[in-house]
Design a protein around this motif. Sequence first.
Motif, PDB file in Angstrom:
ATOM      1  N   GLN A 389       5.963  13.371  -0.757  1.00  0.00           N
ATOM      2  CA  GLN A 389       5.441  12.472   0.257  1.00  0.00           C
ATOM      3  C   GLN A 389       5.201  11.076  -0.308  1.00  0.00           C
ATOM      4  O   GLN A 389       5.493  10.062   0.351  1.00  0.00           O
ATOM      5  CB  GLN A 389       4.128  13.029   0.827  1.00  0.00           C
ATOM      6  CG  GLN A 389       3.559  12.227   1.991  1.00  0.00           C
ATOM      7  CD  GLN A 389       4.501  12.160   3.193  1.00  0.00           C
ATOM      8  OE1 GLN A 389       5.276  13.091   3.427  1.00  0.00           O
ATOM      9  NE2 GLN A 389       4.459  11.052   3.928  1.00  0.00           N
ATOM     10  N   VAL A 390       4.702  10.995  -1.532  1.00  0.00           N
ATOM     11  CA  VAL A 390       4.465   9.690  -2.166  1.00  0.00           C
ATOM     12  C   VAL A 390       5.776   8.935  -2.330  1.00  0.00           C
ATOM     13  O   VAL A 390       5.863   7.722  -2.061  1.00  0.00           O
ATOM     14  CB  VAL A 390       3.758   9.879  -3.518  1.00  0.00           C
ATOM     15  CG1 VAL A 390       3.762   8.578  -4.326  1.00  0.00           C
ATOM     16  CG2 VAL A 390       2.335  10.365  -3.312  1.00  0.00           C
ATOM     17  N   VAL A 391       6.819   9.616  -2.756  1.00  0.00           N
ATOM     18  CA  VAL A 391       8.120   8.966  -2.948  1.00  0.00           C
ATOM     19  C   VAL A 391       8.676   8.488  -1.612  1.00  0.00           C
ATOM     20  O   VAL A 391       9.186   7.357  -1.497  1.00  0.00           O
ATOM     21  CB  VAL A 391       9.106   9.928  -3.646  1.00  0.00           C
ATOM     22  CG1 VAL A 391      10.527   9.362  -3.610  1.00  0.00           C
ATOM     23  CG2 VAL A 391       8.672  10.164  -5.090  1.00  0.00           C
ATOM     24  N   ARG A 392       8.582   9.319  -0.597  1.00  0.00           N
ATOM     25  CA  ARG A 392       9.086   8.925   0.727  1.00  0.00           C
ATOM     26  C   ARG A 392       8.386   7.654   1.207  1.00  0.00           C
ATOM     27  O   ARG A 392       9.040   6.711   1.685  1.00  0.00           O
ATOM     28  CB  ARG A 392       8.869  10.050   1.739  1.00  0.00           C
ATOM     29  CG  ARG A 392       9.775  11.263   1.562  1.00  0.00           C
ATOM     30  CD  ARG A 392       9.486  12.283   2.658  1.00  0.00           C
ATOM     31  NE  ARG A 392      10.195  13.531   2.458  1.00  0.00           N
ATOM     32  CZ  ARG A 392      11.446  13.766   2.868  1.00  0.00           C
ATOM     33  NH1 ARG A 392      12.123  12.788   3.483  1.00  0.00           N
ATOM     34  NH2 ARG A 392      12.020  14.937   2.672  1.00  0.00           N
ATOM     35  N   GLU A 393       7.068   7.619   1.075  1.00  0.00           N
ATOM     36  CA  GLU A 393       6.313   6.463   1.554  1.00  0.00           C
ATOM     37  C   GLU A 393       6.617   5.212   0.734  1.00  0.00           C
ATOM     38  O   GLU A 393       6.711   4.110   1.287  1.00  0.00           O
ATOM     39  CB  GLU A 393       4.818   6.778   1.517  1.00  0.00           C
ATOM     40  CG  GLU A 393       4.402   7.845   2.528  1.00  0.00           C
ATOM     41  CD  GLU A 393       2.945   8.242   2.378  1.00  0.00           C
ATOM     42  OE1 GLU A 393       2.274   7.716   1.451  1.00  0.00           O
ATOM     43  OE2 GLU A 393       2.462   9.073   3.183  1.00  0.00           O
ATOM     44  N   LEU A 394       6.760   5.369  -0.552  1.00  0.00           N
ATOM     45  CA  LEU A 394       7.036   4.222  -1.415  1.00  0.00           C
ATOM     46  C   LEU A 394       8.383   3.597  -1.090  1.00  0.00           C
ATOM     47  O   LEU A 394       8.514   2.368  -0.969  1.00  0.00           O
ATOM     48  CB  LEU A 394       6.990   4.665  -2.880  1.00  0.00           C
ATOM     49  CG  LEU A 394       7.230   3.588  -3.935  1.00  0.00           C
ATOM     50  CD1 LEU A 394       6.157   2.516  -3.875  1.00  0.00           C
ATOM     51  CD2 LEU A 394       7.269   4.219  -5.333  1.00  0.00           C
ATOM     52  N   VAL A 395       9.406   4.431  -0.925  1.00  0.00           N
ATOM     53  CA  VAL A 395      10.746   3.924  -0.651  1.00  0.00           C
ATOM     54  C   VAL A 395      10.840   3.340   0.761  1.00  0.00           C
ATOM     55  O   VAL A 395      11.573   2.363   0.998  1.00  0.00           O
ATOM     56  CB  VAL A 395      11.782   5.048  -0.867  1.00  0.00           C
ATOM     57  CG1 VAL A 395      13.162   4.624  -0.379  1.00  0.00           C
ATOM     58  CG2 VAL A 395      11.844   5.443  -2.343  1.00  0.00           C
TER      59      VAL A 395
END
Length: 456
Positions: A389-395
């Motif tokens: 989830q963190v990666v999705r939001e960051l990208v």
Amino acid sequence: MPAPQWFGPEIPEKKRLSGARWTSRLFRGFHKEARKVIKRSSEDETELPAYRIALLQALVRWHELNAKPRPEPVAHDVDVLIVSDLSLPGGTTASNAADVCALREAGLTVALLHHPSYELDALRGVNAKILALAAEDDGVRLVRSRDRVHARLTIVRFPPCMTRLVDQRPEVASDRTVLVVNQAPYYYYGAEPQRRSWRVPEVHEQMTSWFGEHTWYCASPVIADLLTAHHADETAAIDISAECWHDITDPEHWATEAPERPRSGPIRIGRHSRDSKIKWPSSAADLLGCLPASEDFSVTVLGGAESPRRILGDLPANWTVHEFDALSVEAFLASIDVFVYHLADDGVEAFGRAPMEAMAAGVPCVLDPRLEPTFGDAAVYAAPEAVEQVVRELVADREAYAAQADRGLAKVRASFSSAHLVRLVQSLMPEPEPEPEPRRGLISRLRSRVGRAGGR
């Protein structure tokens, strides 16, 4: 560890490993003890004949090599002597190489001394990256066992290489000596430390016997905290600097115009490390939390993946794995959107060279929370189950993505750059002796005095 050529499959595995251990010590400089053990085993009539023959073959080969003419000893006078196990394949060698390049660019002369680690059994020579540095630059010298060295500063990196000293080593006179503690005394620190790597008193004793007084520098706040929390009694009498001795890289080396991330297609996650059990999450759930087996992601691993394969069985279809050094780090980092890195349960990362390089290349990092003391706001931290989830939001948030990349690069420039190392090294070296006045100046003054005396 592959056994040397003398130990064939007809020898039981336990004996092959024992033979490999002692013959590797024989060839790596610990021959006084190794010869006794090998000779005793080769004469033991209860041992398997093939094992006794293999030991004798190794011993004969050692004598053949030892009988060859050796180069005459050389006296080296340098600014910096770096002592380390120069055969290692991973971060320690990369750190040594980066230091050499930084020091040479600053105009300092450097000598390199390979000191093998007693407990590491692999029969490896000096790493090719180190040999290339010495071959390409006459300001970088390799020190042999019978040489003599004077250095303004000696840097010893990798404490396990100081647990026992080789039988023949150069005479070293150093104005100042430091030990860079870039590996924790244990591999795992849970309720109780487990799997010892090196002993604090042993390393301090060996360092003192060879180099005299010296100062320890921790590679990161993580190591400093571990020594304080778990080894306070052992380190009480040791001079440990409050300043950390970080790994370094040259930000300009990574300064390329990174292509903009594609607006469609899978998110490209990358992970780079030596393929060691401690360098990977311990469970299938944590592995797949960090590196999701989803068509929304493509995962590129540099460094091999046998450790996760043993846990997962088959690797996910969206993973692409490159063995260690099979792909340049530059090419790897240019091909990913986010760098993700997590450790085994209770594992310790002394610094984190791979995340630092990702930051230098402008790649945002999502890291194990245990690395936060080292990198601060230069990375984003998430437990394995939260990584996806963190990666999705960051990208998805281009402004947040760019801001995180900028914070990572700023941290590298401020704390992990070549300039930072050079300043630290120069602060530790004694001021050079003033250049003696040219002899002709002395003669002219004497002549002047003689002239004045004659006039009077």
